[in-house]
Design an enzyme around this catalytic site. Structure first.
Site, PDB file in Angstrom:
ATOM      1  N   PRO A   1      -7.322  -3.903   5.809  1.00 34.49           N
ATOM      2  CG  PRO A   1      -7.421  -4.885   7.944  1.00 34.49           C
ATOM      3  CD  PRO A   1      -7.185  -3.575   7.240  1.00 34.49           C
ATOM      4  CG  HIS A   2     -10.015  -3.885   1.403  1.00 34.53           C
ATOM      5  ND1 HIS A   2     -10.234  -2.534   1.372  1.00 34.53           N
ATOM      6  CD2 HIS A   2      -8.876  -4.099   0.689  1.00 34.53           C
ATOM      7  CE1 HIS A   2      -9.275  -1.945   0.673  1.00 34.53           C
ATOM      8  NE2 HIS A   2      -8.451  -2.873   0.250  1.00 34.53           N
ATOM      9  CG  ASP A   3     -11.756  -9.343   1.805  1.00 30.41           C
ATOM     10  OD1 ASP A   3     -12.290  -8.373   1.225  1.00 30.41           O
ATOM     11  OD2 ASP A   3     -11.035 -10.167   1.222  1.00 30.41           O
TER      12      ASP A   3
ATOM     13  CE1 TYR B   1      -4.579  -0.040  -0.032  1.00 36.81           C
ATOM     14  CE2 TYR B   1      -3.864  -2.311   0.277  1.00 36.81           C
ATOM     15  CZ  TYR B   1      -4.840  -1.401  -0.085  1.00 36.81           C
ATOM     16  OH  TYR B   1      -6.059  -1.844  -0.531  1.00 36.81           O
TER      17      TYR B   1
END
Length: 329
Positions: A257-259, A241
């Site tokens: 940590p999107h998910d 990132y």
């Protein structure tokens, strides 16, 4: 004791999916019935192997079902994928990316996926259910849309569909789109307009739920196999990132940590902020807007409102939930 929430996860396991799976398995509030894999971050063979690696580390017996190997339509015209942002860079001859071919932080899997394909298992499981299963979809929506088209009777059987994907003001793969949606925009449109109760957790929310080097170091200090794996995954993402997609409003050395935010939203909806009921459609025209999540925030919309969309998140609550589940145990 409060009854557990029955969930099915649909994943394209790379680094953030792995953290989401571990979070779900370590959450006493959830009963994970099965995990379906799909083509996305990597080919479905890789995402299935990665999923099994995570489950082996967790000593979990949750069954894994391999799903669709390609999008419903998008891959038929390779030109549709030409404008996607590059997600790999080399530093001193070393590859830096969000998702390597396989999860290098985990040993090779010893367990195997089930013989039944993910789409067939989804249909069978949902039809036999009492309408009490929540689906957490954190990859392209190919499996879900294919199941809906194959047997629409499953649609009213889905209690809620929580989707990590899309973006209103935030994108990452093209100027108009987010990765999970643009990988299979036709599937996304089918799901958004299916009539299910859909909660969309887009980049607008996940980027606000960033995790930094300080949190990664704290996970590493616990010294357990799970916390060490989390730290390794976060470090991989932080480096990528910083080089490829720095979050402008967050400190340096951070990553979303999107998910995992989608998983936490099922456990405690208060982790999401500014949740609105809107009209949401997906552009699948194949041009510059391909995969765009079109959010209509107007009171009087052209078509009926169909999706709950979160435009912000409570970062402190989210990080606290991760430490509660993945920290020292």
């Amino acid at each position: 004791m409060k009854e557990k929430i029955k969930v099915i996860m649909d994943v394209d396991t790379g680094s953030d999916d792995a953290i989401a799976i571990m979070t779900a398995l370590r959450s006493p509030e959830l009963e994970v019935l099965g995990i379906c894999t799909v083509n996305g971050n990597k080919p479905v063979e890789n995402t299935t192997e990665n999923t099994l690696r995570v489950l082996d580390l967790m000593d979990s017996q949750v069954p894994v079902y391999k799903g669709c190997a390609s999008p419903m339509v998008a891959a038929l015209n390779p030109a549709r994928q030409m404008r996607r942002a590059k997600d790999v860079v080399k530093v001193d001859g070393r590859v830096v990316t969000y998702h390597h071919e396989y999860l290098e932080e985990f040993p090779k899997a010893k367990s195997k996926p089930q013989e039944e394909c993910a789409v067939c298992w989804l249909i069978d499981t949902l039809l036999k259910s009492k309408g009490d299963i929540t689906i957490i979809a954190v990859g392209p929506l190919t499996n879900i849309a294919t199941a809906m088209r194959a047997d629409p009777r499953i649609i009213p059987k889905i209690k809620k569909l929580v989707v990590m994907g899309g973006g209103h003001l935030q994108t990452n793969t093209t100027s108009a789109s987010e990765f999970n949606i643009v990988m299979d925009p036709e599937a996304a449109q089918i799901v958004m307009t299916s009539g299910c109760e859909v909660l969309l957790v887009p980049l607008d929310a996940t980027h606000r739920a960033w995790v930094g080097q300080e949190e990664s170091n704290r996970f590493r200090s616990f010294g357990t196999p799970v916390s060490t794996a989390v730290a390794d995954l976060l470090d991989t993402r932080i480096e990528a990132y910083d080089l490829l997609q720095p979050i402008t409003f967050a400190p340096k050395n951070t990553t979303p940590p999107h998910d995992a935010l989608a998983v936490c939203a099922v456990i405690d909806p208060e982790v999401l902020k500014d949740v609105r009921f809107c009209r949401v459609d997906v552009d699948f025209g194949g041009s510059y807007g391909d995969g765009m999540t079109i959010v209509d925030p107007r009171v009087r919309t052209d078509d009926p409102k169909n999706v709950y969309i979160a435009l912000d998140a409570d970062r402190e609550k989210f990080v606290g939930m991760l430490f509660d589940r993945l920290g020292e145990k």
